[in-house]
Design a protein around this motif. Structure first.
Motif, PDB file in Angstrom:
ATOM      1  N   GLU A 115       2.831   7.276  -6.401  1.00 48.91           N
ATOM      2  CA  GLU A 115       3.539   6.965  -7.667  1.00 48.91           C
ATOM      3  C   GLU A 115       2.874   6.765  -8.744  1.00 48.91           C
ATOM      4  N   LYS A 116       1.847   6.211  -9.493  1.00 50.72           N
ATOM      5  CA  LYS A 116       1.202   5.534 -10.231  1.00 50.72           C
ATOM      6  C   LYS A 116       0.094   6.426 -10.344  1.00 50.72           C
ATOM      7  N   GLN A 117      -0.039   6.584  -8.599  1.00 48.19           N
ATOM      8  CA  GLN A 117      -1.406   8.026  -9.241  1.00 48.19           C
ATOM      9  C   GLN A 117      -1.018   8.704  -9.848  1.00 48.19           C
TER      10      GLN A 117
ATOM     11  N   SER B 250      -1.598  -7.310  10.073  1.00 53.02           N
ATOM     12  CA  SER B 250      -3.126  -6.247   9.766  1.00 53.02           C
ATOM     13  C   SER B 250      -2.843  -6.246   8.215  1.00 53.02           C
ATOM     14  N   LEU B 251      -3.845  -6.404   7.909  1.00 58.10           N
ATOM     15  CA  LEU B 251      -4.143  -5.959   7.122  1.00 58.10           C
ATOM     16  C   LEU B 251      -4.023  -4.116   5.826  1.00 58.10           C
ATOM     17  N   ASP B 252      -3.804  -4.254   4.709  1.00 53.68           N
ATOM     18  CA  ASP B 252      -3.646  -2.523   4.567  1.00 53.68           C
ATOM     19  C   ASP B 252      -4.608  -2.812   3.899  1.00 53.68           C
TER      20      ASP B 252
ATOM     21  N   ARG C 289       5.120   0.440   1.677  1.00 54.35           N
ATOM     22  CA  ARG C 289       6.065   0.987   0.016  1.00 54.35           C
ATOM     23  C   ARG C 289       4.743   0.209  -1.057  1.00 54.35           C
ATOM     24  N   LEU C 290       3.617  -0.029  -0.302  1.00 54.26           N
ATOM     25  CA  LEU C 290       2.845  -0.320  -1.528  1.00 54.26           C
ATOM     26  C   LEU C 290       1.690   0.910  -1.715  1.00 54.26           C
ATOM     27  N   ASP C 291       1.958   1.801  -0.065  1.00 62.09           N
ATOM     28  CA  ASP C 291       0.789   3.099  -0.452  1.00 62.09           C
ATOM     29  C   ASP C 291       1.890   4.544  -1.559  1.00 62.09           C
TER      30      ASP C 291
END
Ligand SMILES: Cc1ncc(C[n+]2csc(CCOP(=O)(O)OP(=O)(O)O)c2C)c(N)n1
Ligand SMILES: [Mg+2]
Length: 1219
Positions: free
Chosen positions: A1051-1053, A1141-1143, A1044-1046
Motif C-alpha cells: 500500500e505504502k509503495q 518465524s521472521l518476516d 498484513r505487513l506485506d
C-alpha cells in the motif's frame, strides 16, 4: 664571508648565463617550496664555500663556477630580468643586498613599468674583498658575548639556582681563574662558559634587555656576573623566557633585576617571622597533642602559610573580595587555622572523635571545606575565603574550584577577575602526575571558562608518598605542565623565607596585572613520613639523614634575624610562647565542644537561598502557550533582516521546520529543550550549557549558535534575544576534556543555585574519563560535605548499532551509586512524597521519552526547594523520531513532569485482558511500540515508560501493577543484562510487589545477555540481538502478521509511487540528494504516522497543580483505578513459544536494519537449520537472553528486606541539612 663580499657575489652571479639559469631555477624552487632565494640559507653557504675554494685555487671548482666567479661573462648581464627575483625573497638578505635590489627594482618600475631593467655595472669579483669598516671589533664581539651571557642567565639561570634546602638537587658549582665560586654551571652559560673567566674588570655597556644596572649604564663584568648570579641563581629560579609577550617578560625582569627589588624591610621581616611562627607552631602543637593522628603536616614547607598570607594581603589590597582556595591534604589544617582563621577550637574538636548532629556521612578532617568571611587586618578590608572541600583524589578539586570562582565572578559582575581570586595549592608529585592538571590549565584562557588567572602554589617537598621525583616524572620540574599556558614559574627555596615572600608578591601582582596564571614552586622537604605514622627511612634513607640534621626553617630564620638585629632573642621567644598559648586555650575550649555539625564545614552556603523556603514545596513547571509561541518564534527565526545575517542554507531549512512545528503546536526534542531554556531565562534563571560541540549539538539537532556564512566571528544565539530583561544564556563548546569541564560545571553549579548548569557528553560513555568528578563530587558531595548542586548531565545513550563506545552512558553505574534503599517501600501516602523522595536521594536519574517531559524535568531542577544533580540519559535517534514529539498542551500550566508514562492505547482501555505489562525506559519504548503494532498485540500488551528511574516511582509503579492484575510483568531494556537499569529496578519492583500481600507475581528480565562490552560493534550481531530481544517479548511474527505487513508495505509503495508521479507531473524531476541520517517515520499498524502520546495524567503527587487554563484539560489516564480482587495469572503461558518465524520484509522495514544489515533468515538463533551450527551463546548473545520460564513466584522477605512499608526513623532520616 662578509656582507660586502656577498653583495659582490650576488651581482656577479647575475652576470653569468649559468648564473641566470641557476637564479631562475632557484627562484622557481623557492616559489614552490616557499623558501628563501639562493642567496640566503643553505644555498648561500654553499656558494660561500665554493667561493672560498675558488679563491684558494680557481681550478678546484667547476669551470662554470670559475667563469662565474671571475666574471668572464659580464656581457650577458643585461639580459637578466630582474623580476625573476621576487622582492619578498630578499627580506632575509643582508641589508646591503636588499638595498641594491630595491634600488634596481625601483629603477625598473619607474622607467618602463615592468620591463626588464638594465642592471647596474657589476662589481668585479676579482677585486679584493672590502675591508671591515674601521672599528673596535674585538670590543663589539666582547659586548655581544656579555649580552649573550645576560641572556643565558635570564633564560637558563634557574637551572643553577640554589633551590633545594636539602642540597640534594643542585648545580655543580664552577671555579673561575680568580678563585671565585660561580653558581652558574656550563649548562647555563654554554658557549660563553670560557669567556667569563677572562678579564673580570673590563667595563661593559649594559644592553636594554636587562635592568640589573638600575641607573647605571656600564658595569664591570665581575659586577654583571655577580648581580646576575644573585638574581637568577640564588634562592629563586625564575622561568619566564617561555613567555612570548615582551610586556610580560619586561615586567618580570623589572621585578627581579632592578637593584634592591628583592629586599625586605625590617618590618616586613618581622611579619614574615611572626607568620612563620604561627605556621610552625600550629604543626608543633598538633604533633605534641596528637602524636599518632594523621594530619598531613606541613613541616619542611612551613613557609607556604606566610606565602599564601602574602598573596591574600596583596590581592585584598588590590580590591579582591573573594578568594577561593583548592588544596589537598598537605597543610590543609594549617591553612584553615592560619589563613582562614577558622576558630582553632573547632579544628581541634575534629580530633576528639565526636558524633555529628546533622545528616550526612561527613569526611576526614583534612578534606573538609570552609567558608569564612573575615577582616584582613593588614588591609583593613573584609575578605571571603573559601577552601573547597576536597576528596582524596589529588588535583581533581582544581576544575571544581575554577568553576566555582567563575560563577562567583559572574555573580559579582566581575568581568576582569578584579574581585575574585582562585588559588590552587598542589603537591609536587600530583602536579606533574595527574592529567586533570593539564586539562584544567587549558581552561585558563577560554572565554567561557577563564578565571582571569589562577595563582598556583606548589608545596614541593620533593617526594610523593614514597616515590622520588626521578621516578615520578620525566620533566625537569614538577611544574613544567604550566608552560603550556605560558605561565611564569617562580621556583624558590623554602628555607629562604624572604625569597618566598618576594615570589608571593610578584605572583600576586602578576596575576592582578595580566590576569594570567602564575606558579610559585616552593621547594622544601617533608620532615616526617607521608603522614605522621609513616617511617620515611624505609624508602628515602639518605634524604632523611639530611633532614634529621637540618634545623627547621623557623629556627634558621629567627637566628638570621637575631643576627641581623631585626629582632632580639627574647622577642622571638615571646612570639613563640604567645602562639603556643593561643593553641592551648583553643585546646581547652575544644574540650567543651560536645557535638559537631557537618554543616559548619560547608564551602558553599546558600543562606539567602534557603531562607524562609519550604523545601518540600515545588513550583509549577508548565508555562503558557503565549510564552511557547514567543520562544518558538524567535528560536525558529534568523536575526531581523536589518542585521543582514547570512545563514547556511541547511540552517534556514531547519529553522523553517521549527517554524512549522510552532505553527502546528508541536515540539521535537530540540524545541522542547529550547522551551525549557527560554522559559527559565524569561524567569531570570541563568542557563549555562557546556560540553564538547554543544552549540550545534553532537547530533546536529540543537543549533543554538548560528554562524554568519561570510563574516568570521559573527554569530547569533536566538535564546539570548527573547526578552529584554531575561537572564543570560551561556552556551559554550568546551575544550576536549570531560574531567576538567564536568568538574568546572559542577563547581559552577555549587556556587550558583539559581543557574541551571548543564554538561553534555558527546556520547554518554565519554563520561568515563570524568569518573572521579562523578563519584567523588557529584554522587557523594552532599553526603560528605553538606553541599548541594543542581548540575545536569546530559548523556546520549541508546543501542543503535553504533558500537561499544557510542551506545551506553553507563546508566548502571549511576544507578548503582544511587543511595535510596531498594528494600524499603516508602510512605507513598505522604502528601510530600515526591519532593521528599527527591530530597532524600543523592541524585536523580532519568531516561526520558518525550520532549515535554524533558522540558518539565529541566525546569523542575530550579522549581525544587533544594538542589539535586540530574543525570539524564539523552536520546540520539529519538531526537528526530516522528513519534517523539509533544503537543503544546503537554507544556502548559496544567501539565507537569511525568515520572512514569502509563499505557494510553487500547490495552489501557481493558486492563484486565492485558496479558503482558512491559515496563521500559527511554528510547526502547519506540521499538516496543512499533513491534507490538507489527505483532498485533496492542490489546494484550501494555507498555509503561519509567521516565524517572531514580528515585524509583513506587507509587506510580504500584498503581500500574494493580491496574493490570492479570498481566505477566516484564522489564524490557535494550542494554545488556549487567548494564542499564535492570539491577536497580529489579529489587525495587520486588519491594513494590511485596508491599501487596496478595501479589504473587514478579518481574522478568527481557534484554540482552550480560556482556563486558557495552554493545557490539557488528551491525549484524546488533540486529540479531535486537530480534531475539523483541521475540522474547512478542514472539515471532505470525503468518497473519506478515501478510498484513506485506499489505501495508505494498500500500505504502503504491501510495508513494502515485505521489511521486503526481509531483513529477507538477515539477520536472530534480536530482534529489539523500538526507544523511534522516530517520524514516515509524508507522503504526495501519501504516499511518503514530500520533503523539495522548491523555497522559500529570504526576499528581509531584506538584500542587495550579488550576488548568481555560479550555485546556489536564492529561489524565482513563480508568486508572486498580481492579479490585483481580486474579494473578500464576503459571499462565506466554505466547512466546509460538510464531517464531521472521518476516524478511518486516525486518527490512525496521529502523534497526537500516545501513545494509543482512536480513536474518527465518528461525535463525532459535531454531537453526539442521546444517547450521548452533548459535554461539556468547557471540550471538541470544541464548542467555531469554528467561526459560517467566518467574512467577512470590519472593520471600529476606531479613534485611523489611516487608513493612513504613520507613523507619533511622534509615529514612530525611536529609534536611541545616545551613
Ligand atoms: C589521584 C590519587 N592517586 C593516588 C593517591 C594516593 N596518594 C595520596 S598522597 C600521595 C602522594 C602525593 O604526593 P605529592 O603530590 O607530592 O603531595 P605530598 O603528599 O608530598 O604533599 C598519593 C600517591 C591519591 N590520593 N590520589
Ligand atoms: Mg610531595
Amino acid at each position: 664571508m662578509n656582507q660586502a663580499k656577498l653583495k659582490g657575489l650576488v651581482l656577479v652571479k647575475r652576470s653569468s648565463a649559468w648564473g641566470h639559469r641557476f637564479l631562475q631555477t632557484s627562484c622557481a624552487l623557492c616559489k614552490t617550496l616557499d623558501r628563501d632565494s639562493f642567496a640566503s640559507g643553505s644555498s648561500a653557504a654553499y656558494i660561500e664555500n665554493l667561493y672560498s675554494k675558488w679563491q684558494r685555487n680557481p681550478k678546484s671548482v667547476d669551470e662554470s663556477w670559475d667563469e662565474f666567479f671571475s666574471g668572464k661573462e659580464r656581457s650577458l648581464l643585461k639580459k637578466i630580468p630582474v623580476q625573476t627575483l621576487p622582492t619578498r625573497k630578499y627580506r632575509r638578505l643582508p641589508l646591503e643586498i636588499r638595498t641594491t635590489v630595491k634600488a634596481r627594482s625601483g629603477e625598473r618600475t619607474a622607467s618602463d613599468g615592468g620591463s626588464p631593467a638594465p642592471a647596474a655595472p657589476p662589481v668585479a669579483p676579482t677585486a679584493a674583498p672590502p675591508a671591515a669598516p674601521p672599528g673596535d671589533w674585538k670590543n663589539i664581539d666582547d659586548h655581544h658575548a656579555v649580552q649573550a651571557i645576560i641572556r643565558a642567565y635570564q633564560a637558563r639561570g634557574h637551572l643553577a639556582a640554589d633551590l633545594d634546602p636539602l642540597g640534594i638537587v643542585g648545580p655543580t658549582k664552577t671555579s673561575s681563574v680568580d678563585g671565585t665560586q660561580r653558581q652558574a654551571a656550563k649548562e647555563v652559560l654554554r658557549q660563553h662558559y670560557s669567556y667569563i673567566f677572562g678579564d673580570l674588570n673590563a667595563m661593559f655597556k649594559l644592553p636594554s634587555s636587562t635592568m640589573i644596572g638600575g641607573d647605571e649604564e656600564f658595569l664591570p663584568l665581575r659586577e654583571i656576573l655577580d648581580r646576575l648570579e644573585r638574581i637568577y641563581c640564588g634562592p629563586i629560579g625564575v622561568e619566564y623566557m617561555q613567555i612570548t609577550s615582551l610586556t610580560k617578560t619586561t615586567w618580570i625582569r623589572e621585578r627581579f633585576e632592578k637593584p634592591k627589588a628583592l629586599e625586605c624591610s625590617k618590618e616586613e621581616k618581622k611579619l614574615i617571622l611572626e607568620r612563620l611562627t604561627r605556621a610552625t607552631g600550629f604543626e608543633n602543637f598538633l604533633a605534641k597533642k596528637f602524636t599518632s593522628e594523621k594530619r598531613f603536616g606541613l613541616e619542611g614547607c612551613d613557609i607556604m602559610i606566610p606565602v599564601i598570607k602574602e598573596v591574600v594581603d596583596k590581592a585584598t589590597k588590590g580590591g579582591v573580595e573573594s578568594i577561593f582556595i583548592g588544596m589537598a591534604h598537605r597543610g590543609r589544617l594549617n591553612v584553615l587555622a592560619n589563613i582562614c582563621r577558622k576558630p582553632m577550637a573547632d579544628i581541634l574538636a575534629q580530633f576528639h572523635g565526636l558524633q555529628a548532629s546533622d545528616a550526612g556521612s561527613g569526611d576526614v578532617k583534612y578534606h573538609l571545606g570552609l567558608f569564612q568571611e573575615r577582616l584582613n587586618r593588614q588591609t583593613n578590608r573584609m575578605v571571603r575565603i573559601t577552601v573547597v572541600a576536597n576528596p582524596s583524589h589529588l588535583e581533581h578539586v582544581n576544575p571544581i574550584l575554577l568553576g566555582k570562582a567563575r560563577a562567583e565572578m559572574e555573580h559579582r559582575g566581575d568581568t576582569e577577575g578584579e574581585k575574585v581570586l582562585p588559588i590552587i595549592i598542589h603537591g609536587d608529585a600530583s602536579f606533574s602526575g595527574q592529567g586533570v592538571v593539564y586539562e584544567s590549565m587549558h581552561l585558563s584562557d577560554l572565554p567561557n571558562y577563564t578565571t582571569y588567572g589562577t595563582i598556583h602554589i606548589v608545596s614541593n617537598n620533593q617526594v610523593g608518598f614514597t616515590t622520588d621525583p626521578r621516578f615520578s616524572r620525566s620533566s625537569r620540574y614538577c611544574t613544567d605542565v604550566a608552560k603550556v599556558v605560558g605561565a611564569p614559574i617562580l621556583h624558590v627555596n623554602a628555607d629562604d623565607p624572604e625569597a618566598c615572600i618576594q615570589c608571593a608578591r610578584i605572583a600576586a601582582d602578576y596575576r592582578a596585572k595580566f590576569k594570567k596564571d602564575v606558579v610559585i614552586d616552593i621547594v622544601g622537604y617533608r620532615r616526617n613520613g607521608h603522614n605522621e605514622g609513616d617511617e620515611p627511612m624505609f624508602t628515602q634513607p639518605l634524604m632523611y639523614q639530611r633532614i634529621r640534621k637540618l634545623k627547621p626553617c623557623l629556627t634558621l630564620y629567627a637566628e638570621k634575624l637575631i643576627k641581623e638585629g631585626v629582632i632580639t632573642d627574647s622577642e622571638y621567644k615571646d612570639m613563640v610562647s604567645k602562639y603556643d598559648k593561643i593553641c592551648e586555650d583553643a585546646w581547652t575550649e575544644s574540650k567543651n565542644i560536645k557535638t559537631i555539625k557537618y554543616s559548619t564545614w560547608i564551602d558553599s552556603p546558600w543562606s539567602a537561598f534557603f531562607e524562609g523556603r519550604n523545601r518540600l514545596q515545588m513550583g509549577s513547571t508548565g508555562i503558557n502557550e503565549e510564552t511557547l509561541k514567543k520562544i518558538g518564534s524567535i528560536f525558529s527565526s534568523l536575526p531581523p533582516p536589518e542585521h543582514k545575517f547570512e545563514a547556511h542554507k541547511g540552517i534556514q531549512r531547519i529553522l523553517s521546520l521549527r517554524k512549522q512545528m510552532v505553527d502546528d503546536k508541536v515540539a521535537d526534542w530540540s524545541l522542547g529543550e529550547a522551551f525549557a531554556f527560554g522559559s527559565l531565562l524569561k524567569e531570570g534563571v541563568h542557563v549555562r550549557l557546556s560540553g564538547q560541540d554543544v552549540e550545534r549539538g553532537t547530533f546536529s539537532h540543537r543549533h543554538h549558535v548560528l554562524h554568519h556564512q561570510t563574516h568570521d566571528k559573527v554569530v547569533y544565539t536566538a535564546l539570548n534575544h527573547l526578552y529584554p530583561d531575561q537572564a543570560q544564556y551561556s552556551v559554550s563548546n568546551s575544550s576536549l576534556s570531560e574531567c576538567a569541564v564536568l568538574g568546572f560545571e559542577h563547581g559552577y553549579s555549587m556556587a550558583s543555585p539559581n543557574t541551571v548548569v548543564l554538561w553534555e557528553g558527546q556520547f554518554g560513555d565519554f563520561c568515563n574519563t570524568a569518573q572521579c568528578i562523578i563519584d567523588q563530587f557529584i554522587a557523594s558531595g552532599e553526603s560528605k560535605w553538606v553541599r548541594q548542586s543542581g548540575v545536569v548531565l546530559l548523556l546520549p545513550h541508546s543501542m543503535e548499532g553504533m558500537g561499544p563506545e557510542h551506545s551506553s552512558g553507563r546508566m548502571e553505574r549511576f544507578l548503582q551509586m544511587s543511595d535510596d534503599d531498594p528494600d524499603i517501600y516508602p510512605d507513598t501516602c505522604d502528601c510530600d512524597f515526591v519532593a521528599r523522595q527527591l530530597m532524600n536521594v543523592n541524585w536523580i536519574v532519568t531516561n526520558l521519552s518525550t520532549p515535554a517531559n524533558f522540558f518539565h524535568c529541566l525546569r523542575r531542577q530550579v522549581k525544587m526547594g533544594f538542589r539535586k544533580p540530574l543525570i539524564n540519559f539523552s536520546p540520539k535517534s529519538v531526537l528526530r523520531h516522528p513519534m517523539a514529539r509533544s503537543p503544546f498542551k503537554d507544556f502548559n500550566e496544567a501539565s507537569s513532569f511525568l515520572r512514569l508514562i502509563p499505557e494510553n492505547g487500547p490495552a489501557s482501555e481493558n486492563p484486565e485482558s492485558v496479558t503482558k505489562l512491559v515496563f521500559c525506559s527511554g528510547k526502547v519504548y519506540y521499538d516496543l511500540f512499533k513491534e507490538r503494532d507489527d505483532h498485533e498485540q496492542v490489546n494484550t500488551v501494555a507498555i509503561v515508560r519509567v521516565e524517572q528511574i531514580c528515585p524509583f516511582p513506587y507509587d506510580l509503579i504500584t498503581e500500574q501493577l494493580e491496574l493490570y492484575p492479570n498481566a505477566e510483568l516484564l522489564w524490557a531494556q535494550e542494554e545488556h543484562k549487567n548494564s542499564g537499569a535492570w539491577f536497580y529496578v529489579q529489587p525495587r519492583f520486588d519491594t513494590a510487589l511485596l508491599n501487596n500481600e496478595n501479589e504473587t507475581r514478579c518481574v522478568s528480565y527481557h534484554g540482552r545477555a550480560p556482556s563486558s562490552s557495552p554493545a557490539t560493534g557488528n551491525k549484524v550481531q546488533h540486529y540479531k540481538e535486537y530480534k531475539a530481544f523483541i521475540e522474547s517479548i512478542f514472539g515471532e511474527l505470525t503468518e497473519e502478521n506478515k501478510a498484513r505487513l506485506d499489505c501495508i508495505i505494498k500500500e505504502k509503495q503504491a501510495k508513494a509511487k502515485a505521489e511521486s508521479k503526481a509531483s513529477m507531473n507538477k515539477n520536472p524531476p530534480q536530482p534529489v540528494k539523500p538526507k544523511p541520517g534522516a530517520t524514516p517515520p515509524v508507522k503504526n499498524s495501519t501504516g499511518g504516522a503514530t500520533p503523539p502520546a495522548k491523555n497522559i495524567s500529570p504526576d499528581k503527587k509531584q506538584l500542587k497543580p495550579e488550576p488548568a487554563a481555560k479550555g485546556e484539560t489536564p492529561n489524565s489516564v482513563p480508568g486508572a483505578t486498580p481492579a479490585p480482587g483481580a486474579k494473578n495469572p500464576r503459571g499462565a503461558e506466554t505466547p512466546r513459544s509460538k510464531n517464531r518465524s521472521l518476516d524478511e520484509k518486516h525486518l527490512k522495514s525496521h529502523p534497526a536494519s537500516k545501513g545494509g544489515f543482512p536480513v536474518s533468515k527465518p528461525g535463525e538463533n532459535h531454531a537453526p537449520a539442521a546444517k547450521e551450527a548452533p548459535p554461539d551463546p556468547v557471540s550471538s548473545g541470544v541464548s542467555r537472553i531469554l528467561p526459560q520460564k517467566p518467574r512467577f513466584f512470590k519472593r520471600r522477605p529476606t531479613p534485611n528486606r523489611k516487608p513493612d512499608t513504613k520507613p523507619t526513623e533511622d534509615t529514612q532520616k530525611p536529609r534536611e541539612p541545616e545551613f
